[in-house]
Motif scaffolding. Structure first.
Motif, PDB file in Angstrom:
ATOM      1  N   THR A  21     -36.197  26.449 -56.057  1.00  0.00           N
ATOM      2  CA  THR A  21     -35.070  26.309 -56.984  1.00  0.00           C
ATOM      3  C   THR A  21     -35.567  26.457 -58.420  1.00  0.00           C
ATOM      4  O   THR A  21     -36.651  25.954 -58.756  1.00  0.00           O
ATOM      5  N   LYS A  56     -34.651  24.851 -60.809  1.00  0.00           N
ATOM      6  CA  LYS A  56     -34.676  23.517 -61.418  1.00  0.00           C
ATOM      7  C   LYS A  56     -36.055  22.864 -61.282  1.00  0.00           C
ATOM      8  O   LYS A  56     -36.327  21.840 -61.918  1.00  0.00           O
ATOM      9  N   ASP A  57     -36.917  23.431 -60.444  1.00  0.00           N
ATOM     10  CA  ASP A  57     -38.290  22.940 -60.282  1.00  0.00           C
ATOM     11  C   ASP A  57     -39.133  23.454 -61.446  1.00  0.00           C
ATOM     12  O   ASP A  57     -39.113  24.656 -61.759  1.00  0.00           O
ATOM     13  N   TRP A  78     -30.610  21.464 -47.494  1.00  0.00           N
ATOM     14  CA  TRP A  78     -30.787  21.104 -48.891  1.00  0.00           C
ATOM     15  C   TRP A  78     -29.542  21.529 -49.699  1.00  0.00           C
ATOM     16  O   TRP A  78     -28.934  22.570 -49.393  1.00  0.00           O
ATOM     17  N   PRO A  79     -29.140  20.781 -50.735  1.00  0.00           N
ATOM     18  CA  PRO A  79     -27.893  21.058 -51.483  1.00  0.00           C
ATOM     19  C   PRO A  79     -27.864  22.468 -52.071  1.00  0.00           C
ATOM     20  O   PRO A  79     -28.794  22.887 -52.771  1.00  0.00           O
ATOM     21  N   HIS A  80     -26.791  23.195 -51.787  1.00  0.00           N
ATOM     22  CA  HIS A  80     -26.681  24.582 -52.262  1.00  0.00           C
ATOM     23  C   HIS A  80     -26.537  24.653 -53.776  1.00  0.00           C
ATOM     24  O   HIS A  80     -26.792  25.700 -54.389  1.00  0.00           O
ATOM     25  N   SER A  81     -26.137  23.561 -54.392  1.00  0.00           N
ATOM     26  CA  SER A  81     -25.943  23.550 -55.848  1.00  0.00           C
ATOM     27  C   SER A  81     -27.259  23.751 -56.607  1.00  0.00           C
ATOM     28  O   SER A  81     -27.236  24.012 -57.817  1.00  0.00           O
ATOM     29  N   TYR A  82     -28.388  23.656 -55.905  1.00  0.00           N
ATOM     30  CA  TYR A  82     -29.684  23.829 -56.563  1.00  0.00           C
ATOM     31  C   TYR A  82     -30.103  25.296 -56.660  1.00  0.00           C
ATOM     32  O   TYR A  82     -31.188  25.608 -57.135  1.00  0.00           O
ATOM     33  N   GLU A  83     -29.235  26.197 -56.184  1.00  0.00           N
ATOM     34  CA  GLU A  83     -29.451  27.646 -56.346  1.00  0.00           C
ATOM     35  C   GLU A  83     -30.772  28.097 -55.726  1.00  0.00           C
ATOM     36  O   GLU A  83     -31.590  28.766 -56.362  1.00  0.00           O
ATOM     37  N   TRP A  84     -30.997  27.739 -54.485  1.00  0.00           N
ATOM     38  CA  TRP A  84     -32.246  28.082 -53.801  1.00  0.00           C
ATOM     39  C   TRP A  84     -32.381  29.594 -53.638  1.00  0.00           C
ATOM     40  O   TRP A  84     -31.405  30.309 -53.421  1.00  0.00           O
TER      41      TRP A  84
END
Length: 263
Positions: free
Chosen positions: A158, A160-161, A231-237
């Motif tokens: 992601t 966000k990492d 894992w939550p899709h909102s994290y744009e994996w």
């Protein structure tokens, strides 16, 4: 009635038989034969590691009978096989990696790349007060489904990492894969920091997986790490992989081997 120092000398001399001390490490010696002569004639700190290094060298030629005593006491010698018939005793210096693939350093590197499910990724920080400094993080990875090793590590990440944010600005990274992640070192009672507990470092460019490879990347990651599907899709994996440029392996004492990518 004998002086105390005489008893101390006798005790030290009796306990030292059959061992040579090199840098505070005791190495069991062969009892007789060519291997024993070779070691005794080369018992220096510089020569010993070279003798011990090759898989077909000293430890393959001869084992002292005492090396098997612990196995007998634990009942670990398989039925029908007598000590001294060429089998490798436990906790000695010749180990066989189960499922290790092709022999040699390249085979060990490929084994570590396939059987590790996570690795330590080092990047150059691209943000905040640590900009430009080394930054490390552990990431899940897979080089393919269990029955299809590619040697190329894939990641599900992601933006966000912090590590991924760094990679999107500077794709150069190194990935370290420790053998301590599996059972080999534990079964053979080897400390994770012991050089015989191998570690592989891959260096290269971390890139986004192209559309034509995404389906394979899904198979690789989701088959080895089923939980990541939830894992939550909102994290744009999305998927990344490493284009490997350099391979370094440490699997024995005193050296790090550079392995050609082609191997």
């Amino acid at each position: 009635w004998l002086p105390a120092w005489w008893w101390l000398l006798a005790l030290l001399w009796g306990g030292a038989g059959g061992y040579v001390v090199v840098s505070s490490v005791s190495w069991p010696l062969p009892e007789e034969g060519a291997a024993a002569d070779e070691l005794h004639s080369s018992s220096t700190e510089e020569a010993l590691p070279a003798l011990l290094e090759e898989a077909g060298g000293l430890w393959k030629q001869s084992y002292p009978a005492s090396a098997y005593r612990e196995d007998r006491a634990l009942g670990s010698v398989p039925a029908g096989r007598q000590p001294g018939q060429g089998a490798t005793p436990s906790r000695m210096f010749s180990y066989r990696r189960e499922g290790g693939g092709a022999p040699g350093r390249a085979g060990t590197a490929r084994y570590l790349a396939h059987y590790n499910t996570w690795g330590f990724v080092a990047t150059r920080a691209a943000q905040g007060k640590i900009q430009g400094m080394p930054y490390g993080n552990c990431l899940l990875l897979s080089d393919g489904p269990v029955n299809n090793s590619t040697g190329v590590p894939f990641f599900y990440v992601t933006p966000k990492d912090n590590t991924v944010a760094d990679l999107l600005k500077n794709p150069v990274a190194s990935l370290t894969l420790p053998e301590a992640d599996g059972n080999f070192c534990r079964k053979n009672v080897i400390d994770p920091e012991d050089p015989r507990c191998a570690r592989l470092t891959l260096m290269g460019q971390m890139v986004t997986v192209p559309p034509e490879e995404v389906e394979f990347a899904k198979q690789a990651m989701f088959s080895r790490h089923p939980v990541v599907r939830k894992w939550p899709h909102s994290y744009e994996w999305f998927f990344m992989k490493m284009n490997i440029e350099h391979i370094w392996l440490q699997s024995w004492y005193g050296e790090v081997s550079a392995i050609a990518v082609e191997e």
